[in-house]
Design an enzyme around this catalytic site. Structure first.
Site, PDB file in Angstrom:
ATOM      1  N   GLN A  20       0.811  -1.225   0.000  1.00 19.73           N
ATOM      2  CA  GLN A  20       0.000   0.000   0.000  1.00 19.73           C
ATOM      3  C   GLN A  20       0.844   1.274   0.000  1.00 19.73           C
ATOM      4  OE1 GLN A  20      -2.749  -1.647   3.305  1.00 19.73           O
ATOM      5  NE2 GLN A  20      -4.093  -0.393   2.060  1.00 19.73           N
ATOM      6  N   ARG A  77       3.704   0.088  13.120  1.00 17.37           N
ATOM      7  CA  ARG A  77       3.410  -1.229  12.548  1.00 17.37           C
ATOM      8  C   ARG A  77       3.488  -1.129  11.028  1.00 17.37           C
ATOM      9  NH1 ARG A  77      -2.159  -3.827  11.276  1.00 17.37           N
ATOM     10  NH2 ARG A  77      -1.415  -5.841  10.578  1.00 17.37           N
ATOM     11  N   HIS A 121       0.937  -9.179   4.907  1.00 21.01           N
ATOM     12  CA  HIS A 121      -0.182  -8.259   4.692  1.00 21.01           C
ATOM     13  C   HIS A 121      -0.515  -8.308   3.194  1.00 21.01           C
ATOM     14  CE1 HIS A 121      -2.295  -4.570   6.582  1.00 21.01           C
ATOM     15  NE2 HIS A 121      -2.891  -4.806   5.420  1.00 21.01           N
ATOM     16  N   GLU A 166      -5.438  -9.956   9.056  1.00 17.11           N
ATOM     17  CA  GLU A 166      -6.815 -10.177   8.606  1.00 17.11           C
ATOM     18  C   GLU A 166      -6.973 -11.438   7.754  1.00 17.11           C
ATOM     19  OE1 GLU A 166      -8.366  -6.595   6.817  1.00 17.11           O
ATOM     20  OE2 GLU A 166      -8.339  -5.534   8.724  1.00 17.11           O
ATOM     21  N   ASN A 294      -8.116  -5.580  14.298  1.00 15.97           N
ATOM     22  CA  ASN A 294      -8.412  -4.437  13.434  1.00 15.97           C
ATOM     23  C   ASN A 294      -9.913  -4.206  13.522  1.00 15.97           C
ATOM     24  OD1 ASN A 294      -5.768  -4.595  12.695  1.00 15.97           O
ATOM     25  ND2 ASN A 294      -6.138  -5.203  10.579  1.00 15.97           N
ATOM     26  N   TYR A 296     -13.142  -1.543  12.517  1.00 10.48           N
ATOM     27  CA  TYR A 296     -13.613  -0.372  11.773  1.00 10.48           C
ATOM     28  C   TYR A 296     -15.099  -0.090  11.946  1.00 10.48           C
ATOM     29  CZ  TYR A 296      -9.124  -0.257   9.488  1.00 10.48           C
ATOM     30  OH  TYR A 296      -7.780  -0.152   9.267  1.00 10.48           O
ATOM     31  N   GLU A 353      -5.310  -1.859  14.109  1.00 11.60           N
ATOM     32  CA  GLU A 353      -5.794  -0.872  13.132  1.00 11.60           C
ATOM     33  C   GLU A 353      -7.147  -0.350  13.578  1.00 11.60           C
ATOM     34  OE1 GLU A 353      -6.154  -2.241   9.071  1.00 11.60           O
ATOM     35  OE2 GLU A 353      -4.182  -3.186   9.147  1.00 11.60           O
ATOM     36  N   TRP A 408      -6.222  -0.901  -1.882  1.00  9.37           N
ATOM     37  CA  TRP A 408      -6.590  -2.171  -2.522  1.00  9.37           C
ATOM     38  C   TRP A 408      -7.570  -1.966  -3.687  1.00  9.37           C
ATOM     39  CZ3 TRP A 408      -2.772  -4.956  -0.988  1.00  9.37           C
ATOM     40  CH2 TRP A 408      -2.300  -4.869   0.317  1.00  9.37           C
TER      41      TRP A 408
END
Ligand code: NCW
Length: 448
Positions: A20, A77, A121, A166, A294, A296, A353, A408
């Site tokens: 990323q 991280r 990742h 993830e 993580n 969200y 995250e 992504w």
């Protein structure tokens, strides 16, 4: 007025991932990953964006470290790109790839920032995908060989390791829903991938222990919170299945060495079997030092016959949403981590995250006024304090993300950074959220 304050030893950090941010996709011997292939496949990524350049952190890491230092975090991280280290997935090690991460790690330590490294990742070497990827058990051995090289190179300096980021996304999002690389839509395949990643995680923990290194190791799962839309039993069950698919399917093997049996039965009813070999569950359930989460979003789910995998559908009940369409539901962070603590005991938890996607622009005054993101962080920090006050062993928090980066399948159109990236000039501009977090860290909290 209430004071929200964090313990002195609370770990504050930000997070990123190799594909990323790094760019330099063909420099210094890097091999190709499944994301290089996927991003080049027409129709897979918005605007046909790729990570070829991204934030160019491969060349600008010193600037990134300076931003971290100024922010005041104690940890950063980031992930290592397997195809930089072993370009073909197996075989030859690329010293130049190791050199890059050595520069990053040494730079962080010199700045007083602890590196926290994710081994996977999502950038699987394409050469391994060509042989079946995570569906092929041999990929587990290849991953172990890669992990060993990395542990031996950096195990004395890096004290915090995350095996996978993830696993739900690696498996189901990428191989059943198909919106991430490699983009398959096969439930049995996705179930195999999930299982093999979990076994790879367990074996990596065993390897790490055998090397007697002075740090801690865990894994990161993406958790969310589906609440039943009503108290009707069928809605309660639908929400339970939805939570179990995203949360327990990964947490229970990792922390208890078993799969949730009602879900195994549900999958079996659809003709899906988990490819468990003798010893697998014990391997997966190796004790770990912490669990990374993580988080969200969350929301409401209700029963709907023949809808999706689980006879369920999400229902809108008026939550605010971020620019990527995810509900803002800060109390869900409290709910899911309280549940995790109750269900799995006192394992230390790091929020590896959390953050918000907003539609940011550099304003005329030169700043980036991301008020919705500031509000998102503020509300989630309040829930962190509730968790700590409740006795949940929440040890740290990493904001996603340090920089706007390649999101992504959404390409560069969706921004999660606390620092704005201008993709033309690669200039970095700290946003209001950066200054908010800086203040929270330096003052140890804030008033509400
Ligand atoms: S896409 C995703 N993310 C974002 C990504 O930038 C980061 O690398 C990930 O660790 C932010 O945090 C994670 N997660 C996938 C969320 C599920 C999307 C569900 C789509 C359903 C079709």
């Amino acid at each position: 007025m209430t004071r929200i304050s964090f313990p002195k030893d609370f770990v504050w950090g930000t997070a990123t991932a190799s594909y990323q941010i790094e760019g330099a996709y063909d420099e210094d011997g890097r091999g190709l990953s499944i994301w290089d292939t996927f991003a080049r496949t027409p129709g897979k990524v918005v605007n046909g964006d790729t990570g070829d350049v991204a934030c160019d952190s491969y060349h600008r890491y010193e600037e990134d470290i300076a931003l971290l230092k100024q922010l005041g975090v104690s940890s950063y991280r980031f992930s290592i790109a397997w195809p930089r280290i072993i370009p073909q997935g197996t075989g030859e090690v690329n010293e130049k790839g190791l050199d890059y991460y050595r520069r990053v790690i040494d730079g962080l330590i010199a700045a007083g920032i602890e590196p926290a490294v994710t081994l996977y990742h999502w950038d699987l070497p394409q050469a391994l995908q060509d042989k079946g990827g995570w569906d092929n058990r041999e990929t587990i051995d290849a991953f172990l060989a890669y992990a060993e090289v990395v542990f031996k190179a950096f195990g004395d300096k890096v004290k915090s390791w995350i095996t996978f980021n993830e696993t739900w996304c690696v498996s189901f999002l990428s191989n059943f829903i198909g919106v991430h690389a490699p983009g398959h839509t096969d439930l049995q395949l996705a179930t195999n991938v999930a299982h093999h990643c979990l076994v790879a995680h367990g074996r990596t923990v065993q390897l790490y222990r055998s090397l007697n290194l002075p740090g801690q190791i865990g894994t990161t799962h993406n958790l969310s919170w589906s609440e039943p839309y009503t108290t009707r039993p069928e809605d309660v069950e639908a929400a339970r299945r939805s939570r179990a698919w995203g949360n327990e399917w990964f947490l229970e093997p990792t922390l208890k060495g078993s799969y949730p049996s009602f879900m195994v039965d549900w999958f079996r009813g659809k003709g899906i079997e988990v490819p468990i070999l003798e010893g697998d569950m014990e391997t997966i359930g190796q004790p770990i030092d912490f669990i990374g989460v993580n988080f969200y979003t969350g929301g409401c789910t209700r029963y709907k016959k023949d809808s999706g995998l689980f006879d369920s559908e999400d229902v809108q009940v008026g939550f605010d949403q971020t620019f990527i369409g995810w509900n803002v539901y800060p109390e869900a962070l409290y709910k899911v981590l309280s549940w995790l603590h109750e269900e799995y005991g006192d394992i230390p938890i790091y929020i590896t995250e959390n953050g918000a996607c907003t539609d940011d622009h550099v304003a005329e005054d030169g700043g980036v006024h991301d008020a919705q993101r500031v509000d998102y962080y503020r509300k989630h920090f309040i829930q962190c304090q509730r968790l700590i006050d409740s006795g949940v062993p929440l040890k740290g928090y990493y904001a996603w993300s340090l920089l706007d980066n390649f999101e992504w399948a959404e390409g560069y159109a969706k921004r999660f950074g606390i620092v704005h990236t201008d993709y033309e000039t690669l200039e970095r501009t700290p946003k209001d959220s950066y200054y908010f977090i800086q203040k929270v860290i330096s003052e140890g909290g804030f008033d509400v």
